[in-house]
Design a protein around this motif. Structure first.
Motif, PDB file in Angstrom:
ATOM      1  N   TYR A  10      94.114  31.226  28.518  1.00 54.43           N
ATOM      2  CA  TYR A  10      93.721  29.878  28.115  1.00 54.43           C
ATOM      3  C   TYR A  10      92.501  29.373  28.881  1.00 54.43           C
ATOM      4  O   TYR A  10      91.669  28.643  28.332  1.00 54.43           O
ATOM      5  N   LEU A  33      89.529  31.141  27.287  1.00 55.02           N
ATOM      6  CA  LEU A  33      89.246  30.516  25.995  1.00 55.02           C
ATOM      7  C   LEU A  33      88.493  29.201  26.177  1.00 55.02           C
ATOM      8  O   LEU A  33      87.546  28.895  25.441  1.00 55.02           O
ATOM      9  N   ARG A  34      88.932  28.439  27.168  1.00 57.13           N
ATOM     10  CA  ARG A  34      88.272  27.151  27.442  1.00 57.13           C
ATOM     11  C   ARG A  34      86.831  27.369  27.895  1.00 57.13           C
ATOM     12  O   ARG A  34      85.918  26.659  27.455  1.00 57.13           O
ATOM     13  N   GLN A  71      84.940  29.999  27.253  1.00 60.92           N
ATOM     14  CA  GLN A  71      84.159  30.482  26.109  1.00 60.92           C
ATOM     15  C   GLN A  71      83.629  29.328  25.271  1.00 60.92           C
ATOM     16  O   GLN A  71      82.481  29.353  24.801  1.00 60.92           O
ATOM     17  N   LYS A  72      84.482  28.330  25.099  1.00 61.36           N
ATOM     18  CA  LYS A  72      84.102  27.185  24.273  1.00 61.36           C
ATOM     19  C   LYS A  72      83.100  26.292  24.983  1.00 61.36           C
ATOM     20  O   LYS A  72      82.083  25.873  24.407  1.00 61.36           O
ATOM     21  N   LYS A  73      83.367  25.987  26.257  1.00 62.57           N
ATOM     22  CA  LYS A  73      82.538  25.030  26.990  1.00 62.57           C
ATOM     23  C   LYS A  73      81.202  25.627  27.432  1.00 62.57           C
ATOM     24  O   LYS A  73      80.223  24.897  27.634  1.00 62.57           O
ATOM     25  N   LYS A 119      79.514  28.098  25.800  1.00 69.48           N
ATOM     26  CA  LYS A 119      78.970  28.898  24.697  1.00 69.48           C
ATOM     27  C   LYS A 119      77.449  29.041  24.751  1.00 69.48           C
ATOM     28  O   LYS A 119      76.916  30.147  24.602  1.00 69.48           O
ATOM     29  N   LYS A 163      75.470  32.670  25.387  1.00 67.28           N
ATOM     30  CA  LYS A 163      74.496  33.203  24.433  1.00 67.28           C
ATOM     31  C   LYS A 163      73.175  33.541  25.105  1.00 67.28           C
ATOM     32  O   LYS A 163      72.516  34.521  24.757  1.00 67.28           O
ATOM     33  N   ARG A 222      83.906  36.843  23.769  1.00 68.48           N
ATOM     34  CA  ARG A 222      82.680  36.594  24.538  1.00 68.48           C
ATOM     35  C   ARG A 222      82.865  36.931  26.014  1.00 68.48           C
ATOM     36  O   ARG A 222      81.973  36.681  26.826  1.00 68.48           O
ATOM     37  N   LYS A 243      93.748  24.309  30.878  1.00 69.24           N
ATOM     38  CA  LYS A 243      92.775  23.407  30.257  1.00 69.24           C
ATOM     39  C   LYS A 243      91.997  22.646  31.320  1.00 69.24           C
ATOM     40  O   LYS A 243      90.764  22.572  31.286  1.00 69.24           O
ATOM     41  N   ASP A 288      87.959  23.108  32.417  1.00 69.24           N
ATOM     42  CA  ASP A 288      87.067  21.940  32.443  1.00 69.24           C
ATOM     43  C   ASP A 288      86.473  21.720  33.826  1.00 69.24           C
ATOM     44  O   ASP A 288      85.288  21.375  33.964  1.00 69.24           O
ATOM     45  N   THR A 293      96.883  31.460  18.984  1.00 66.85           N
ATOM     46  CA  THR A 293      96.182  31.889  17.768  1.00 66.85           C
ATOM     47  C   THR A 293      97.003  31.620  16.505  1.00 66.85           C
ATOM     48  O   THR A 293      98.236  31.783  16.476  1.00 66.85           O
TER      49      THR A 293
END
Length: 461
Positions: free
Chosen positions: A10, A13-14, A16-18, A20, A24, A68, A349, A353, A411
């Protein structure tokens, strides 16, 4: 990141999102070191053992979900945070014979989880099986069904009695749910044996304290004992396992029971890798952490989950927080967050953050989560729950157990597959096939090639 369990998955995943955009641009690299290429959703292990859910749907493939991140299948052996290096071994290092490799890092996330806490009990290492992994759950399912086959085919009353005696040590979630689900499955399976009855089996739960399932409260714990005893399950409180040598369970109350099945679920302890670090540990061997999920007295080091002692800021002054914890210290009420999935997922989470905030030079937030409650399954259509102060039992508690964990399993893919399996299991009869031979896939070929058939370490063969 050390560990690919609740916190590892988790948190990654957090991140990867924050992160991104940074990922890249190649400015950030997230490396997850874990011994298995999947995350196991442990609350579903009892249902997997009972055959209600397929084993592959209890696990989440890390490489697919963390697309990622760089996932390294290996084990961290040592951490030198002063030098920001981790020493690890992988499958490749073992094949190459080159020894451990060093991996440097900028930020460290320690979430290796826990392992079974064992005691120096004679025969325990030789005959017992744990219940923390999907392999153990499926192995136990196959083993239980094989014992019914042995009992049905033997002419020796002693062998029959031992095969039909199942001893579970530990009255927490793992022990109670595993016993209840497997007893439910075995009782159903006996209808297909011409010479076995459900009454022939002896199921036993051994607990050293004076209560079981402390997480659901004292009254629900008493109800669970009545429910289990009503199913002819022998629940023994204030009782310890003294020995299991020679496949004989010797209890502290004087009981002696020949048993071919002994399941050990009597607690967990921090992962051994924590002792191989230069980071501060508490008296239980867990990492000392702050409410912001940083490791106390360090910089750029983070932890959460079972491996971390995190102050519980929501615990009140008299300690009545509903967790059933044991003399935890820290936080406003002198408590620490309970080592369970509910806290781990929410800590991840906040952890993700806070790592992003630290990288961007922003202030960190404290982790604070009021305990929502607990749910436990006691077999098909049976359960107990203590949620937001409300107590449920029987079918409503069982239904809430399923709904809650379905909402929490990672998922949409896994949610859909689990729901489909539950739906099909409601329409068709339960599967009671033992596939114990899967544990020895080369056995038949070795036998054909002139070798000896391997002996099952649990004594099934």
């Amino acid at each position: 990141m050390v560990g690919g369990g609740y916190v590892g998955l988790y948190t990654a995943l957090r991140l990867q999102k924050k992160l991104k955009p940074e990922l890249k641009r190649g400015e950030v690299e997230i490396v997850v070191v874990t011994p298995e290429p999947y995350m196991t959703y442990q609350p579903f292990l009892p249902e997997a053992a009972a055959g209600n859910i397929s084993p592959r749907h209890v696990v989440v493939p890390l490489r697919r979900v963390l697309d990622r991140c760089k996932v390294v299948i290996g084990e961290v052996r040592k951490i030198d945070h002063g030098k920001h290096t981790a020493t690890l071994t992988t499958l490749a290092t073992e094949e190459e014979g080159t020894g451990p490799v060093e991996l440097s890092y900028d930020e460290l996330v320690l979430a290796p989880g826990s392992i079974s806490r064992t005691l120096p009990i004679p025969g325990l290492a030789d005959h017992a099986i744990g219940f923390k992994t999907v392999e153990e759950a499926i192995g136990l399912r196959n083993h239980v069904l094989e014992q019914l086959d042995i009992a049905s085919s033997t002419r020796d009353p002693a062998v029959r009695d031992a095969a039909l005696t199942f001893v579970f040590v530990g009255g927490g979630y793992a022990g109670v749910e595993a016993l209840a689900e497997l007893e439910d499955m075995a009782r159903y399976a006996t209808r297909y044996y011409h010479n076995l009855r459900a009454e022939d089996m002896k199921w036993m739960l051994v607990e050293a304290s004076d209560r079981i399932l402390p997480e659901v409260g004292e009254s629900m714990g008493r109800y669970t004992i009545r429910e289990l005893r009503g199913r002819n399950i022998d629940v023994r409180l204030r009782t310890r396992l003294d020995s299991c040598e020679g496949r004989v369970a010797v209890l502290s109350d004087g009981g002696r029971f020949p048993a071919r099945t002994l399941v050990w679920t009597a607690g967990v302890k921090p992962h051994p890798v924590l002792a191989a670090t230069d980071l501060p540990l508490d008296e239980r061997g867990r990492l000392k952490c702050t409410p912001k999920l940083t490791i106390d007295g360090t910089t750029r080091a983070w932890a959460a989950g079972d491996a971390a002692a995190i102050p519980d800021l929501t615990a009140d002054e008299d300690g009545e927080d509903g967790k059933g914890g044991e003399d935890s210290k820290g936080g406003r009420g002198g408590k620490e967050c309970a080592p369970n999935a509910q806290h781990a997922v929410r800590q991840a989470k906040t952890l993700g953050d806070n790592i992003v905030a630290s990288l961007h030079g922003k202030p960190l937030k404290d982790y604070a989560h009021s305990y929502a409650g607990s749910v436990a399954s006691l077999g098909l259509h049976k359960g107990v729950a203590h949620v937001y102060g409300r107590k449920l039992k029987g079918y409503p508690a069982w239904f809430m157990h399923r709904v809650y964990h379905l909402s929490r399993v990672p998922t949409f893919n896994r949610k859909a597959r689990v729901l489909a399996e539950w739906t099909l299991s409601g329409l068709f009869k339960r599967e009671i096939v033992s596939l114990g031979s899967l544990e020895h896939p080369r056995a038949e070929f070795e036998l054909a090639a002139g070798g000896a058939r391997p002996k099952d370490p649990k004594g099934s063969n």
